[in-house]
Enzyme design. Structure first.
Site, short mmCIF file in Angstrom:
data_model
loop_
_atom_site.label_atom_id
_atom_site.label_comp_id
_atom_site.label_asym_id
_atom_site.label_seq_id
_atom_site.Cartn_x
_atom_site.Cartn_y
_atom_site.Cartn_z
N LYS A 1 -11.69 0.60 -1.94
CA LYS A 1 -10.74 1.34 -2.76
C LYS A 1 -11.23 1.39 -4.21
CE LYS A 1 -7.42 0.92 0.80
NZ LYS A 1 -6.63 0.02 1.62
N HIS B 1 -5.24 -3.13 -2.73
CA HIS B 1 -4.91 -2.14 -3.78
C HIS B 1 -4.82 -2.77 -5.16
CE1 HIS B 1 -4.15 1.21 -1.06
NE2 HIS B 1 -3.73 0.28 -0.22
N SER C 1 0.80 -1.23 0.00
CA SER C 1 0.00 0.00 0.00
C SER C 1 0.83 1.27 0.00
CB SER C 1 -0.96 -0.01 1.19
OG SER C 1 -0.27 -0.25 2.39
C1 PLP Z 1 -6.73 -0.23 3.09
C2 PLP Z 1 -6.12 -1.54 3.36
C3 PLP Z 1 -6.74 -2.46 4.21
C4 PLP Z 1 -7.96 -2.13 5.01
O1 PLP Z 1 -9.09 -2.07 4.22
P1 PLP Z 1 -10.32 -1.16 4.71
O2 PLP Z 1 -11.47 -1.68 3.94
O3 PLP Z 1 -9.97 0.25 4.38
O4 PLP Z 1 -10.45 -1.39 6.19
C5 PLP Z 1 -6.17 -3.71 4.34
N1 PLP Z 1 -5.04 -4.03 3.70
C6 PLP Z 1 -4.41 -3.16 2.89
C7 PLP Z 1 -3.17 -3.58 2.19
C8 PLP Z 1 -4.91 -1.89 2.72
O5 PLP Z 1 -4.27 -1.01 1.96
#
Ligand code: PLP
Length: 382
Positions: free
Chosen positions: A236, A210, A182
């Site tokens: 996302k 991502h 991320s």
């Molecule tokens: C954003 C993210 C999460 C968490 O997901 P949410 O739905 O925002 O709680 C988990 N793992 C990674 C790699 C992320 O970037």
């Protein structure tokens, strides 16, 4: 004894002195790319809405229709009365999209990792993590009580060494990695980790938060590989909210029976489920849109002679937190929002700008950002 307020103020002052205090800044999103902050209109290069689906008219219409038909909330844990048919429809679509037997949707990606990992492994087991894996994976591993070891980032040889040395210490062994990291934007060697897991009788979890909607036609980094647990988020590229894991039917049934963040937490609101279903449909129907975030990131890395982007996330590592914050502020003066990322989100000494690209960014926006960034970096170095 310290009062709770003095305790908090002391901690905040200490963080402030190290440029590590964080603040929430009211921000309104205007369209897929622009937002309003501090009275100014900025081009955002810091949203994870890679396909701009959170504002897509079709996704919004699906969410609104679900609210009108089913209300704003799920009203209970899904095991009690909250199991709306939209949730099983979403799970069936996710499983089909990811080539898995079944799926389980959670309140968020964070809750998915915490629930899944702490349900599948315990004190008798071993967890091996890439050292840069997301915070939620660490939290799940810690909560599980399993012996936990980190291998060097994307270093399959180091993971193999740990397995040779430590595999016998765990009855079961889970290997966990992000698919797209991320804060670094690079891809995990999923094929090699999958082979390693098979060789050592371990289970592989890949967090594709991502990657879904962006990598490999949107299917993510796990496409074509044997991965026991394909985890991700709806929040996302899919533009909605919630988390998921795809796995075999037996594993999903077990998770739905025992994962505490599933059993003891209210189901996803119908609007979030409906929005994610429509977003998944768009991802499958519009490969041109899916290809754009990566193409935009690659245009940017070409313009700045950076290593070619592997995902929609491009880091520009500057070192100390104060430098990252100064650079981010300077770019805001130029009309851009680019997030400064500091420890503990990234290791000490690797504070950075994190630049993210979406389908709707214009070529001119990207060229102007590259130009401004070059000038600002030069000024900072002088
Ligand atoms: C954003 C993210 C999460 C968490 O997901 P949410 O739905 O925002 O709680 C988990 N793992 C990674 C790699 C992320 O970037």
């Amino acid at each position: 004894m310290t009062s709770i307020d003095d305790f908090a103020r002391g901690k905040l002052a200490e963080l402030e002195a190290r440029h590590l205090r964080r603040a929430l800044i009211p921000t309104l999103r205007e369209d897929g790319v622009h937002l309003l902050r501090n009275g100014r209109r900025l081009v955002s290069f810091s949203c994870n809405d890679y396909l701009n689906l959170s504002r897509d008219a079709r996704v919004r219409a699906a969410a609104k229709a679900a609210i009108d038909a089913h209300g704003a909330g799920a009203c209970a844990s899904r095991l009690v009365t909250g199991d709306h048919p939209l949730l099983s429809e979403l799970e069936a679509r996710l499983a089909a999209f990811k080539g898995a037997e079944a799926a389980c949707v959670f309140g968020s990606g964070y809750l998915a990792n915490v629930g899944v990992i702490s349900t599948l492994v315990g004190k008798a087991d071993l967890v091996l993590l890439d050292e840069l894996v997301h915070s939620s994976v660490w939290t799940g591993a810690r909560l599980s009580g399993a012996k936990t070891e980190a291998f060097r980032h994307n270093d399959v040889g180091d993971a193999r060494r740990l397995l040779r040395e430590r595999r016998a210490a765990g009855v079961n062994c889970l290997i966990a990695t992000d698919g797209v990291f991320s804060m670094d934007g690079d891809l995990a060697p999923v094929g090699a980790l999958s082979a390693l897991a098979r060789e050592h009788g371990a289970w592989l979890l890949v967090d594709d938060a991502h990657a879904i909607g962006v990598i490999d036609g949107g299917r993510g980094t796990t496409a074509g590989h044997e991965v026991a647990l394909q985890m991700g988020t709806l929040s996302k590229a899919l533009g909605s909210y919630g988390g998921y894991v795809c796995a075999s039917a037996a594993v999903i049934d077990f998770i739905k029976t025992r994962a505490r963040t599933f059993v003891y937490s209210t189901g996803l609101p119908p609007a979030s489920a409906a929005a994610a279903i429509e977003a998944l449909r768009i991802v499958e129907a519009e490969p041109e849109r899916v290809a754009k975030p990566l193409a935009h990131a690659r245009l940017f890395t070409r313009l700045l002679n950076l290593p070619e982007a592997q995902s929609s996330v491009v880091p520009i590592v500057v070192g100390e937190p104060a430098r990252a914050v100064a650079l981010s502020k300077a770019l805001e003066d130029d009309g851009f929002l680019v997030g400064a990322i500091r420890p503990p989100t990234v290791p000490p000494g690797t504070s950075r700008l994190r630049v993210t690209f979406t389908a709707e960014h214009g070529r001119d926006d990207i060229e102007r950002l590259a130009r401004c960034l070059r000038i600002r970096m030069r000024a900072l170095a002088a």
